[in-house]
Design an enzyme around this catalytic site. Structure first.
Site, short mmCIF file in Angstrom:
data_model
loop_
_atom_site.label_atom_id
_atom_site.label_comp_id
_atom_site.label_asym_id
_atom_site.label_seq_id
_atom_site.Cartn_x
_atom_site.Cartn_y
_atom_site.Cartn_z
N ASP A 1 -6.06 0.78 -9.08
CA ASP A 1 -7.29 1.56 -9.24
C ASP A 1 -7.98 1.31 -10.57
OD1 ASP A 1 -6.92 2.72 -6.77
OD2 ASP A 1 -5.79 4.42 -7.57
N SER B 1 0.83 -1.21 0.00
CA SER B 1 0.00 0.00 0.00
C SER B 1 0.86 1.25 0.00
CB SER B 1 -0.91 0.01 1.23
OG SER B 1 -1.46 1.30 1.40
N LYS C 1 -11.62 -0.74 -1.15
CA LYS C 1 -11.50 0.58 -1.79
C LYS C 1 -12.79 1.36 -1.52
CE LYS C 1 -7.36 0.16 -3.39
NZ LYS C 1 -6.30 0.99 -2.81
C1 S3P Z 1 -2.97 5.92 -3.57
C2 S3P Z 1 -2.64 4.62 -3.33
C3 S3P Z 1 -3.51 3.48 -3.64
C4 S3P Z 1 -4.65 3.89 -4.56
C5 S3P Z 1 -5.28 5.17 -4.19
C6 S3P Z 1 -4.27 6.30 -4.19
C7 S3P Z 1 -2.03 6.98 -3.19
O1 S3P Z 1 -4.05 2.98 -2.43
O2 S3P Z 1 -5.63 2.87 -4.58
O3 S3P Z 1 -6.31 5.51 -5.10
O4 S3P Z 1 -2.20 8.12 -3.66
O5 S3P Z 1 -1.10 6.69 -2.43
P1 S3P Z 1 -3.23 1.89 -1.58
O6 S3P Z 1 -1.87 2.37 -1.49
O7 S3P Z 1 -3.87 1.84 -0.23
O8 S3P Z 1 -3.38 0.62 -2.34
#
Ligand code: S3P
Length: 750
Positions: A628, A480, A655
């Site tokens: 995403d 993440s 999500k």
């Molecule tokens: C993001 C990380 C992702 C993504 C989100 C934006 C970011 O989430 O799904 O839309 O800007 O760091 P995760 O890191 O929790 O997977």
């Protein structure tokens, strides 16, 4: 035996006899509305001013003119006192002996504590059928001649019942106001008086005072002669009834004094800023105020930065088929936009941002920093200027920071707020309030942060300031970028080194931007490291177009025969290009042109043409790189030949919605069968998508994915709950239409 048919009975009036004591603008308008709506069988008026009473009869505002207050209330089951606030006590004294036992008694005064004090003085207690009320309506005009039946339409009426108020009486009185078109709210007497002191009483005081000051100036004639729109708008309410307002200020003394003192202090700050030429301070206050004023209605509903769209029910109607052709640039990258504000604010000096995404999520971040005292100009067509305050320069916000739909904002804020010397609370909308925050709260606690979440590790998050953080080594159990970024931001405030190891590569915008702003971040295999105690220097950021938004059009063009589309300036960070890798493996025809680097991020123009896609097993190492983009990739899979299998994607379930289940349900509505697994889905390609209605569950990417699906559907697709498209892609509908998707919106403007 069959019963004889009865004539349809007219609905019973709510009250038999309503007595209105005082036929001014409010009393008169209520009497008129009640008569018109037949909410009381008889409306009787009483007023000391005989001429007003007569006019009331002539104008049809009342059925009966009573000779005295006593006569008016005898036999009445509803008594409304609509006299100036300071006359309440004497009216109550006069009517008390004549009131019916079961009569409901209310008032329409602008202050409530004073009314309750008078009631208690006259009755010796607060009887359970006395319900103080205040319609937030009116105008600078007064008197019965100005009475209007629509005065309360779409206005709020505040009722301030006590704990012992008779519930039947309360519901009948509420029903009466609702039938007059008002929205009825209940609150405590004290809260009402505080709120009104700030929102109504203070503005009236300032308007009276300003006009009086200027009228007293020697050159007053000049001033008034040239006083154009601004002065007129600002001072309209200074033409209000002086007696009524003198009553109000004397009755709501304590609350008004508090708010005057607050205002005085803030005004002195502005005075001083002007005196010493502190333009930065002026800009800070003015831009914060402008943002608040621009987003007035949303702020009023307690939702700091949700644009009008997301409070409405928005439905997309999609006709089947359509073209995909053109040359477009999708809006700025959401992840980079969030970070540009965060790091710009924490930098020393000014940061200018171009291509900023003016979507609700990144605007929530922007507003939150304004709430913490950062001066931010814009956004104006993607341009934002941030006057950085340095790592230690944030100020305590006045209330909770509302982050709308944005998981990124909430998780990154948790990290950077853990290191501040003030307390903070983070809240969000319904979807965000269900998302897991333990994944950031737990490692932050290991660093020494004091953080509370609600049950199950959900928002709101409360963070206690003033903690000494220490660097940790953290092996992330999930891939993440939000968790990694959260810990790196906390690491800026921690003693020693913070090391975060990721199980698979995730987007690295935080690391890149920190380095771009002169902060040392070390990267060794899967581990990123920062040490606390450094500083950030503001700079220039050019936000590339968001590949996650471009993805909808990459798939749209790939599945549509004859399609030919160019997407400009798309962010091509290697940690984000999973969607291109996956589509190419499926046989998509995508060429990458004009590759270049802007502000530390690679960008390119993408050229996409229709192709015959084939199903694949999606490599698990691509999942975090396309995290995403799966909703729209599922649509590509439906249009491909053969089977597509996704595994290792359980993150999709947490999500903005459970994207595996919500997509499967939506596809099922269109007649497409899928097999859902705990960590993915199996989709047999080549199934026809029929007409149907899909619930997007307020998830922006689901709504946009099904808009793309329509290009290959057999019939119309309706997608409901689409307002949140504004969180990441505010002009999606326009761009989609522009390239040839046959989309219409219902409910956005209404
Ligand atoms: C993001 C990380 C992702 C993504 C989100 C934006 C970011 O989430 O799904 O839309 O800007 O760091 P995760 O890191 O929790 O997977």
């Amino acid at each position: 035996m069959a019963k004889p048919k009865q004539a349809q009975a007219l609905p019973e009036p709510l009250f038999q006899r309503m007595a209105v004591l005082g036929l001014g603008l409010i009393g008169g308008s209520l009497a008129k509305a009640v008569r018109e709506q037949k909410l009381a069988a008889c409306v009787v008026g009483a007023d000391l001013r005989q001429d007003e009473l007569q006019r009331g009869l002539e104008l049809g505002v009342i059925d009966e003119a009573a000779e005295s207050l006593a006569a008016a209330v005898s036999g009445a089951d509803l008594v409304v006192i609509a006299v100036p606030v300071r006359a309440m006590a004497s009216v109550l004294t006069e009517i008390r002996p004549h009131l019916e036992k079961n009569a409901v008694l209310t008032d329409v005064g602008s202050t409530k504590a004073s009314f309750v004090t008078s009631v208690e003085a006259v009755f010796g207690c607060w009887p359970d059928r006395v319900i103080p009320g205040h319609p937030i309506a009116g105008s600078e005009k007064s008197g019965i001649a100005a009475a209007r039946t629509d005065l309360f339409n779409n206005h709020k009426v505040i009722l301030t019942p006590s704990e012992t108020t008779n519930s039947g009486a309360l519901s009948r009185l509420s029903a009466l106001w609702s039938a007059c078109g008002a929205t009825v709210l209940t609150m405590s007497v004290e809260h009402h008086d505080e709120v009104l002191a700030a929102t109504s009483h203070l503005p009236h005081l300032i308007a009276f005072s300003l006009v009086d000051t200027l009228a007293g100036e020697d050159d007053n004639l000049e001033i008034f002669r040239y006083a154009a729109g601004g002065f007129r708008d600002f001072t309209r309410i200074a033409a209000s009834d002086p007696v009524m307002w003198h009553d109000i200020f004397l009755s709501n003394r304590e609350a008004v004094l508090r708010v005057i003192d607050h205002f005085n202090a803030d005004l002195s700050v502005l005075r001083e800023a002007i005196e010493v030429g502190d333009g930065k301070r002026l800009l800070q206050v003015f831009s914060r105020a402008k943002a608040a004023r621009d987003h007035f209605s949303k702020m009023l509903s307690g939702q700091a930065y949700v644009t009008a769209m997301s409070q409405k029910q928005v439905t997309f109607k999609l006709q089947p088929g359509g073209d995909v052709r053109g040359d477009i640039r999708v809006p700025g990258d959401k992840s980079i936009s969030h970070r540009s504000i965060m790091l710009g604010a924490l930098s020393e000096g000014v940061t200018e941002v171009e291509g900023f995404l003016e979507g609700e999520d990144s605007l929530a971040t922007l507003q939150a920093f304004r709430d913490m005292g950062v001066t931010i100009e814009g956004p104006d067509k993607g341009f934002v200027r941030i006057h950085g305050v340095g790592l230690q320069g944030l100020q305590a916000p006045r209330g909770p920071l509302y982050l709308g739909n944005s998981g990124t904002a909430m998780r990154l804020f948790s990290g950077l707020l853990a290191g501040q010397n003030f307390d903070a609370e983070l809240t969000g909308d319904e979807s965000l309030s269900k998302r897991p925050m333990g994944r950031v709260a737990d490692p932050l606690r290991e660093m020494g942060a004091v953080i509370e979440t609600a049950d199950g590790g959900r928002p709101p998050i409360r963070i206690k300031g003033g903690q000494a953080l220490k660097g940790i080594r953290y092996d992330m159990p999930i891939a993440s970028a939000q968790v990694k970024s959260c810990l790196l931001l906390a690491g800026l405030y921690a003693g020693g080194e913070t090391k975060v190891t990721e199980p698979a590569p995730t987007r690295d915008h935080t690391e890149r931007m920190l380095q771009g702003f002169g902060y040392r971040v070390e990267r060794e295999d899967a581990t990123a490291r920062v040490s606390g105690g450094g500083r950030l220097t503001g700079g220039h950021i050019d936000v590339p177009a968001d590949i996650s938004s471009a993805a909808f059009f990459l798939v749209a063009a790939s599945i549509t025969p004859g399609a030919d589309l160019t997407l400009r300036h798309v962010g091509m960070n290697p940690t984000r290009v999973g969607v291109i890798n996956i589509l190419k493996q499926m046989g998509a025809d995508i060429t990458v042109d004009n590759e270049r680097e802007v502000g530390g991020e690679p960008v390119a123009d993408l050229h996409v043409r229709h192709a015959r896609l084939k199903g694949i097993s999606i490599p698990e190492d691509q999942v975090p790189l396309a995290i995403d983009e799966f909703p729209v990739l599922f649509i590509a899979a439906v249009c491909a030949e053969g089977e597509t299998i996704l595994t290792g994607a359980e993150e999709l379930r947490v999500k903005e919605s459970d994207r595996i289940q919500v997509m499967a349900d939506g596809l099922a509505e269109l007649g497409v069968k899928t097999t859902v697994t705990p960590d993915g889905i199996v989709i047999q390609g080549g199934q026809a998508m029929q007409t149907g209605t899909v619930n997007s569950h307020g998830d922006h990417r689901i709504a946009m994915a099904f808009s793309v699906a329509a290009l290959r559907a057999k019939g119309e697709i309706t997608v409901t709950d689409c307002a949140n498209v504004a969180t990441s892609f505010p002009n999606f509908v326009d761009l989609a239409k522009n390239v040839g998707i046959r989309i219409e919106v219902e409910g956005a403007g209404g």
